[in-house]
Each structure stands twice: as C-alpha cells, then as structure tokens.
Design a protein around this motif. Structure first.
Motif, PDB file in Angstrom:
ATOM      1  N   SER A 234       0.853  -1.189   0.000  1.00 54.19           N
ATOM      2  CA  SER A 234       0.000   0.000   0.000  1.00 54.19           C
ATOM      3  C   SER A 234       0.886   1.236   0.000  1.00 54.19           C
ATOM      4  CB  SER A 234      -0.909  -0.009   1.236  1.00 54.19           C
ATOM      5  OG  SER A 234      -0.116   0.030   2.420  1.00 54.19           O
ATOM      6  N   ASP A 236       1.141   5.235   2.019  1.00 58.01           N
ATOM      7  CA  ASP A 236       0.695   6.259   2.966  1.00 58.01           C
ATOM      8  C   ASP A 236       1.533   7.500   2.694  1.00 58.01           C
ATOM      9  OD1 ASP A 236       0.463   7.992   5.128  1.00 58.01           O
ATOM     10  OD2 ASP A 236       1.063   6.536   6.644  1.00 58.01           O
ATOM     11  N   THR A 241      -4.240  14.580   3.619  1.00 58.17           N
ATOM     12  CA  THR A 241      -5.255  14.633   4.665  1.00 58.17           C
ATOM     13  C   THR A 241      -6.359  13.667   4.250  1.00 58.17           C
ATOM     14  OG1 THR A 241      -4.760  16.941   5.169  1.00 58.17           O
ATOM     15  CG2 THR A 241      -6.913  16.092   5.876  1.00 58.17           C
ATOM     16  N   GLY A 242      -6.484  12.541   4.949  1.00 57.75           N
ATOM     17  CA  GLY A 242      -7.435  11.495   4.608  1.00 57.75           C
ATOM     18  C   GLY A 242      -7.047  10.205   5.283  1.00 57.75           C
ATOM     19  N   PRO A 243      -7.919   9.186   5.281  1.00 63.35           N
ATOM     20  CA  PRO A 243      -7.702   7.946   6.036  1.00 63.35           C
ATOM     21  C   PRO A 243      -6.371   7.270   5.720  1.00 63.35           C
ATOM     22  CG  PRO A 243      -9.935   8.024   5.201  1.00 63.35           C
ATOM     23  CD  PRO A 243      -9.199   9.156   4.561  1.00 63.35           C
ATOM     24  N   GLY A 244      -5.521   7.206   6.735  1.00 63.83           N
ATOM     25  CA  GLY A 244      -4.235   6.530   6.594  1.00 63.83           C
ATOM     26  C   GLY A 244      -3.303   7.162   5.595  1.00 63.83           C
ATOM     27  N   ALA A 248      -5.445   3.394   3.832  1.00 60.81           N
ATOM     28  CA  ALA A 248      -6.692   2.681   4.111  1.00 60.81           C
ATOM     29  C   ALA A 248      -7.386   2.212   2.839  1.00 60.81           C
ATOM     30  CB  ALA A 248      -7.630   3.577   4.921  1.00 60.81           C
ATOM     31  N   VAL A 249      -7.110   2.862   1.718  1.00 56.78           N
ATOM     32  CA  VAL A 249      -7.815   2.519   0.476  1.00 56.78           C
ATOM     33  C   VAL A 249      -6.877   1.958  -0.592  1.00 56.78           C
ATOM     34  CG1 VAL A 249      -9.659   4.171   0.874  1.00 56.78           C
ATOM     35  CG2 VAL A 249      -7.603   4.907  -0.358  1.00 56.78           C
ATOM     36  N   GLN A 251      -4.662  -0.935  -0.008  1.00 54.32           N
ATOM     37  CA  GLN A 251      -4.136  -2.255   0.322  1.00 54.32           C
ATOM     38  C   GLN A 251      -4.375  -3.172  -0.878  1.00 54.32           C
ATOM     39  OE1 GLN A 251      -2.415  -2.871   3.132  1.00 54.32           O
ATOM     40  NE2 GLN A 251      -2.797  -0.812   3.946  1.00 54.32           N
TER      41      GLN A 251
END
Length: 466
Positions: A234, A236, A241-244, A248-249, A251
């Motif tokens: 994934s 990061d 600014t956002g999930p993980g 998170a999106v 993987q």
C-alpha cells in the motif's frame, strides 16, 4: 630516498634471518633444511592511511599500488613478507591470525615493520590491524593462497535510486491535476559488492520516485502491486489529509491495483511509505520515498538539486557477509540494523552515482529518513548549511549557518549551501558508527582553489611567497 632506506632496512632483516621459523609461522623443527629460506618468495608493501572516511591499508608498489586493502595472492608453500609503513601517524600493526603472525606496533608516521611467514595452507585468509576498533573501521584485507578461486560475487538488480532524479520544478504555474503511478515490486537487489538483499520497492528503486507537485494541485495516485509479489502492499503519504494518508484505500494484493485522489493543501517536503502490516518491515525493506509540495510560485532557483534518503536493513547475517542477506524480524524488533544506507545500498552515493557541483554553485539537498527506527543527524563533512528548512517546513524562515540537522524517522528536511572550495565532501549521519554500516555519500566539487577560504600548509602560500 626515505622509502628506499626503509625497504633496504627491512630487506636486511630478512637476509639476516637464520630461518623463517625464528620470526613467525612455520617454525616446526621437523622441517627439512631444504625448507630454510633466506629470502622471501614474494614481498608486499602496505601503507596505513585514511580513505573514504575509513582506516585502511594501501598498496605501495607493483600490481597493488594505490589499491585500498588490496588482495594479496601467493603460491601455496611460499615464504611471504609483508612490509608495513605507517602513513597516518596513528598506532597500527599488521596481523595475519590464520598464520599466527603479528608485527610490532608502529607509533609514528614513517615508521616501518614487517612480518614473514610461510603460506603453508591453501585458502582465503585475512590480514588486519589488531588494535581495538581498527579492523571494524576498515583495516581488513584478504590473502589468497594457492589457486583458490573466490566464488563469483553474486550479481543482482541495481535498486539504488539516483540522487539526480528530482523531477521538474513547478515554477510559477497554477494548480493542475497530476497523475502519480506507483508499482510495488519485490526485487533481489545488489546491497554491496558480494552481497544481495530482497528489497520491496516502489517502482523497483530505493527510495521510491521523487514526486513533485505544488500547493493546490489535485493528485491522482494509482498503485499497482506486481503479479509476482508475495505480499500485499500500500502507500501512505504524509502530505495527504485522509484515512491513513491513502493507506486505508490502497491495500493491494499481488496482481491488483488501487487508486485515490487528494488535494495538496500544505506546502512542504513529506515522506511516503508502505503501510501494510507489519509496517516497519515493509519500510525497512525499501518502501519509502518523498513528495515535495512546492509553495505558490515554486522554490527559489539553485544550481544543483539532489534527492537523498536514509534507511536501515535488519538482516540475520552480519554486515559484510557475502551472498544473499535475509531479513531478521528479531533484529528489527530490537532496532539493531546490520546495514544503514543512503538511497538503498552501500554504494549508491559513493560508487554507483556521482553527485557533482562547481565552486560558486548553490546546492540543495532534499533529505529524508525512511527509517523505520533511527533518527538521523545529517551532516556534510567540510561544509556548513547556509539554510536548513527544518522538518520539511518550506513556509517558515529557514535556520541559518547550521552544522548538523536532526531528521526523525518518517521526517524530512531541505538544506542549501554554496560550495566555495574544490574537493570531495562526505555526507554522513553524525552518529558516526553508522559509517561502518555503509552510511556514506560523496559530493565532488570542482573548480579553482580560493586560499582565502581554505589553505593547506603542505604547500607554498601564494600570498606570503613562503
């Protein structure tokens, strides 16, 4: 003339020996008189010195002249003499442990000594300086006895990222849509001469590509995991600014891909990395890079820009072990890296790629720490940072006249300095034990000397005429 006198004196010692058994190895009384030697079969001369920030032996003549820690090849059964000249003024000796051979210690520059032994066994053996820490600091070489052929050094892919790959400055353009394509790959790469490691990467290099956008850009990130991967991967982005930070999106299983979009809202220099469990393993194996979000109007123009990231490898095998080095979970958990690198490998910034500048030019280094664990004390030996944009902050006033700057794991900084004197400048982490684990880079500066900036008393002073 002095060197000739040294050589003659050493030769006199050898000629005066009753037999080599009175000096070092091969002193068995059972040896026949035919084995008695009054002259060595082969003679080598080594000088102690400092090279590339390490203590070393340097060959003084013949095929080994100028070579660092040269390989000494001799016939099985040969009587071998190794002369040692102190070239740096520190205390040293010469020891060949496998032949029970050790010289006296040299304390002054220009002093000399020798060892003599019979190479009565076939194979590969080490010669070292036995003083505490000197072997670890680089004073180690190899003696090959007989027709032993060293196994071919394993060759693998070049995974080191060029420090010159910094992308295009954004200049004064307005916000745009930028597409970033990343492929996660698992690659057997060349760690150092004779050693390999199975890296996990973005786009098959360590670090991943240097991504360059401007504040206000919309960034589309497309992540594809190679079909032959064994792991989910994934990404990061610390700039997101956002999930993980996108993890998170994204993987992605082997052979699949994931995408997301984000707005670059904060100017600065940011790290990105894989964030698949266990995260520290993915990062350590090479899955890190940087994204530069330039402020409106872009960065001030400089003459040279370089991309450098520091990382750690945790292996089961000790540093310097030939062959494939394998990941050690225990060493990772204990935070004990066997290898530390700039741009993924030991040789990336010393042999593989050449960082160059000219006297009078301004250099900018985008520096980050992938980690995953160790804080860096970034320093360029022989230079002072004119400006340091601490923690990757590009909108506050920079620090000035800084000698060493601290960069946390997952952190970044931008440094700038004008180069004013020619020479080779060494990039280090000033936790200097890490130099012995592979953490070094070179910046070569060419151009005229300015004796107002630096002057060595070894030569005449053009100002005084003396």
């Amino acid at each position: 003339m002095k060197q000739k006198l040294i050589s003659l004196a050493i030769a006199g010692v050898v000629l005066g020996m009753a037999s080599i058994g009175t000096v070092h190895a091969a002193s068995d009384h059972a040896q026949s008189s035919a084995a008695v030697k009054y002259r060595p079969d082969v003679t080598f001369t080594l000088r102690t010195d400092i090279a590339d920030g390490k203590l070393v032996f340097i060959g003084e003549s013949g095929d080994i002249k100028g070579k660092v820690n040269p390989q000494l090849k001799v016939a099985e059964g040969a009587v071998v003499q190794i002369n040692l000249v102190n070239g740096d003024g520190a205390q040293h000796d010469l020891t060949v442990p496998d032949f029970s051979t050790q010289s006296n210690k040299l304390n002054e520059k220009g002093a000399s000594t020798s060892v003599v032994f019979r190479a009565d066994k076939k194979g590969e053996f080490q010669y070292i300086c036995s003083l505490p820490g000197h072997m670890q600091a680089g004073m180690i070489g190899k003696i090959i006895v007989g027709d032993t052929v060293a196994p071919a050094a394993p060759k693998a892919a070049e995974v080191a990222r060029s420090p010159l790959e910094v992308g295009q400055p954004v200049g004064k353009r307005g916000p745009e849509v930028v597409n970033v394509n990343l492929e996660t790959t698992e690659v057997l790469g060349q760690l150092m001469d004779g050693s390999t490691y199975r890296y996990w990467t973005f786009n098959s290099k360590v670090p991943g590509p240097f991504i360059r956008v401007r504040v206000g850009d919309t960034v589309n990130v497309n992540l594809a995991n190679a079909k032959d991967s064994h792991m989910i991967h994934s990404v990061d982005f610390h700039a997101v600014t956002g999930p993980g930070g996108g993890a998170a999106v994204t993987q992605a299983a082997p052979g699949t891909g994931k995408s997301f979009r984000f707005k670059a809202m904060n100017p600065g220099l940011y790290v990105y990395h894989c964030a698949t469990p266990m995260v520290a393993q993915h990062i350590s194996n090479g899955m890190y890079g940087m994204i530069l979000v330039e402020p409106e109007g872009g960065l001030p123009k400089v003459d040279r820009e370089f991309y450098v990231m520091q990382g750690e490898l945790y292996t089961t095998q000790k540093h310097g072990t030939h062959g494939e080095n394998e990941f050690s979970l225990q060493n990772l958990l204990d935070e004990r890296p066997e290898h530390m690198t700039f741009n993924g490998t030991h040789d990336a910034l010393t042999k593989t790629y050449k960082m160059e500048a000219k006297v009078g030019e301004t250099v900018r280094i985008f520096f980050g720490v992938g980690g995953p664990n160790k804080t860096s004390s970034f320093h360029v030996i022989g230079e002072v940072f004119d400006r340091v944009y601490s923690m990757g902050d590009l909108t506050s006033a920079p620090l000035t006249n800084v000698q060493t700057t601290t960069v946390a794991p997952g952190g970044a900084t931008m440094v700038e300095f004008k180069v004013e004197y020619p020479g080779r400048y060494i990039l280090v982490d000033h936790a200097l034990s890490r130099l012995e684990k592979g953490l070094a880079g070179f910046l070569y500066v060419t151009g005229p000397e300015n004796h107002d900036v630096f002057y060595s008393a070894a030569g005449p002073d053009p100002k005084s005429g003396h």
